[in-house]
Design a protein around this motif. Sequence first.
Motif, PDB file in Angstrom:
ATOM      1  N   VAL A   1       1.257  -0.778   0.042  1.00  0.00           N
ATOM      2  CA  VAL A   1       0.048   0.262   0.389  1.00  0.00           C
ATOM      3  C   VAL A   1       1.315   1.307   0.189  1.00  0.00           C
ATOM      4  O   VAL A   1       2.207   1.452   0.825  1.00  0.00           O
ATOM      5  N   ILE A   2       1.021   2.138  -0.952  1.00  0.00           N
ATOM      6  CA  ILE A   2       1.602   3.254  -1.322  1.00  0.00           C
ATOM      7  C   ILE A   2       0.925   4.235  -0.164  1.00  0.00           C
ATOM      8  O   ILE A   2      -0.712   4.914  -0.845  1.00  0.00           O
ATOM      9  N   VAL A   3       1.604   5.071   0.057  1.00  0.00           N
ATOM     10  CA  VAL A   3       0.688   6.028   1.097  1.00  0.00           C
ATOM     11  C   VAL A   3       1.312   7.759   0.744  1.00  0.00           C
ATOM     12  O   VAL A   3       2.578   7.522   0.469  1.00  0.00           O
ATOM     13  N   ASP A   4       1.155   8.756  -0.005  1.00  0.00           N
ATOM     14  CA  ASP A   4       1.626  10.560  -0.108  1.00  0.00           C
ATOM     15  C   ASP A   4       1.430  10.737   1.024  1.00  0.00           C
ATOM     16  O   ASP A   4       0.971  11.901   1.143  1.00  0.00           O
ATOM     17  N   THR A   5       2.313  10.829   2.029  1.00  0.00           N
ATOM     18  CA  THR A   5       3.036  11.486   3.057  1.00  0.00           C
ATOM     19  C   THR A   5       2.804  12.857   2.951  1.00  0.00           C
ATOM     20  O   THR A   5       2.238  13.349   3.959  1.00  0.00           O
ATOM     21  N   ASP A   6       3.286  13.380   2.556  1.00  0.00           N
ATOM     22  CA  ASP A   6       3.400  14.555   1.890  1.00  0.00           C
ATOM     23  C   ASP A   6       1.112  16.013   1.870  1.00  0.00           C
ATOM     24  O   ASP A   6       1.135  16.539   2.715  1.00  0.00           O
ATOM     25  N   TYR A   7       1.153  14.314   1.545  1.00  0.00           N
ATOM     26  CA  TYR A   7      -0.592  14.599   1.921  1.00  0.00           C
ATOM     27  C   TYR A   7      -1.652  14.745   2.978  1.00  0.00           C
ATOM     28  O   TYR A   7      -2.082  15.443   3.545  1.00  0.00           O
ATOM     29  N   PHE A   8      -0.491  13.716   4.149  1.00  0.00           N
ATOM     30  CA  PHE A   8      -0.474  14.335   5.206  1.00  0.00           C
ATOM     31  C   PHE A   8       0.484  14.649   6.504  1.00  0.00           C
ATOM     32  O   PHE A   8       0.774  13.623   7.391  1.00  0.00           O
ATOM     33  N   ALA A   9       1.237  15.853   5.689  1.00  0.00           N
ATOM     34  CA  ALA A   9       1.770  16.543   6.447  1.00  0.00           C
ATOM     35  C   ALA A   9       1.302  16.594   8.227  1.00  0.00           C
ATOM     36  O   ALA A   9       0.185  16.951   8.050  1.00  0.00           O
ATOM     37  N   PRO A  10       2.493  16.608   9.157  1.00  0.00           N
ATOM     38  CA  PRO A  10       2.433  17.297  10.526  1.00  0.00           C
ATOM     39  C   PRO A  10       1.872  18.327  10.503  1.00  0.00           C
ATOM     40  O   PRO A  10       1.935  19.286   9.815  1.00  0.00           O
ATOM     41  N   GLN A  11       0.295  18.470  11.131  1.00  0.00           N
ATOM     42  CA  GLN A  11      -0.296  20.255  11.685  1.00  0.00           C
ATOM     43  C   GLN A  11       0.674  20.821  12.127  1.00  0.00           C
ATOM     44  O   GLN A  11       1.565  20.777  12.628  1.00  0.00           O
ATOM     45  N   PRO A  12       1.063  21.987  12.333  1.00  0.00           N
ATOM     46  CA  PRO A  12       2.548  22.729  13.330  1.00  0.00           C
ATOM     47  C   PRO A  12       2.400  22.969  14.751  1.00  0.00           C
ATOM     48  O   PRO A  12       2.990  22.347  15.006  1.00  0.00           O
ATOM     49  N   SER A  13       1.529  21.847  15.368  1.00  0.00           N
ATOM     50  CA  SER A  13       1.119  22.131  16.635  1.00  0.00           C
ATOM     51  C   SER A  13       1.871  20.371  16.479  1.00  0.00           C
ATOM     52  O   SER A  13       2.629  20.562  17.887  1.00  0.00           O
ATOM     53  N   ASP A  14       1.732  19.263  15.673  1.00  0.00           N
ATOM     54  CA  ASP A  14       2.684  18.606  15.782  1.00  0.00           C
ATOM     55  C   ASP A  14       4.077  18.561  15.604  1.00  0.00           C
ATOM     56  O   ASP A  14       5.084  17.824  16.472  1.00  0.00           O
ATOM     57  N   THR A  15       4.145  19.316  15.017  1.00  0.00           N
ATOM     58  CA  THR A  15       6.011  20.182  14.660  1.00  0.00           C
ATOM     59  C   THR A  15       6.361  20.266  15.550  1.00  0.00           C
ATOM     60  O   THR A  15       7.851  19.940  16.494  1.00  0.00           O
ATOM     61  N   LEU A  16       5.505  21.169  16.444  1.00  0.00           N
ATOM     62  CA  LEU A  16       5.781  21.646  17.481  1.00  0.00           C
ATOM     63  C   LEU A  16       6.618  21.129  18.726  1.00  0.00           C
ATOM     64  O   LEU A  16       7.448  20.631  19.375  1.00  0.00           O
ATOM     65  N   GLU A  17       5.086  19.842  18.413  1.00  0.00           N
ATOM     66  CA  GLU A  17       5.785  18.552  19.742  1.00  0.00           C
ATOM     67  C   GLU A  17       7.080  17.403  19.084  1.00  0.00           C
ATOM     68  O   GLU A  17       7.415  17.397  20.613  1.00  0.00           O
ATOM     69  N   ILE A  18       7.110  17.325  18.246  1.00  0.00           N
ATOM     70  CA  ILE A  18       8.178  16.548  17.650  1.00  0.00           C
ATOM     71  C   ILE A  18       9.465  17.561  17.919  1.00  0.00           C
ATOM     72  O   ILE A  18      10.550  16.935  18.277  1.00  0.00           O
TER      73      ILE A  18
END
Length: 237
Positions: free
Chosen positions: A11-28
């Motif tokens: 199964v191929i998933v386009d990860t760019d389509y499901f990019a992290p939200q700004p709040s996710d990036t903050l947590e990361i």
Amino acid sequence: LGRALKDRMHVIVDTDYFAPQPSDTLEILAGNTNPRVDFEHDNKDESKAVIARHNELVARDVPLEKLILAGYLTHGLDYCNNGDSKRKMKDRWPGAIASHSKGSDEALILPLSTRAAKSTIRLSQALDSIIQDKVKDVEVNPMESMLQAYKFVAAYSGVLNEAAVDANYDGDKYKALEAVMQLTQTQVQQQEDNIRAGFEMARSGKTDNKVLDKFSGRWAFMKDILTHLAQDSKNGN
């Protein structure tokens, strides 16, 4: 193992389509600013646990709703309003679709193969398992998880008409599939009472043309399923 890998569908998933939200990036970033993958964090061999979990998942019964939806995605989506089969059209699809149906999903998407349908069911079961592990006593929606799994399996499996996706959905495969999913939900909801009556008939071990005739067009495949189930019930299977 070699045969298992050969039979596996990716199964191929386009990860760019499901990019992290700004709040996710903050947590990361707040958790760890090391850009490298830490391979030495945990060297424990989890293979036995993974295999056990896989076997548990495979052993789970598949809800009937998922099987019916899989039937629609493999047979219902093969149907054209003029009575043609997309599979039999082969290279003539979508060009041979009648003019009045050009803007519908008849010219947008092909039916799933049996192999892809199996992958959709398996992925759906896995999604249900993840939800149930995270939220105890939660009731999963079989149709919702099947359609979400279908979106991932179908996006890059070659069933979409790329020209129609480009023209009508700005090249966004997931957006195109969401349109198919929405129509599928409508189709299923419209047939719920008929499906229920069909399975009551099948459990009796008899066939009733009044019930079977409720299934036409995209749902004509249900006639064969219900007749088969009624015969099984009659034989005590």
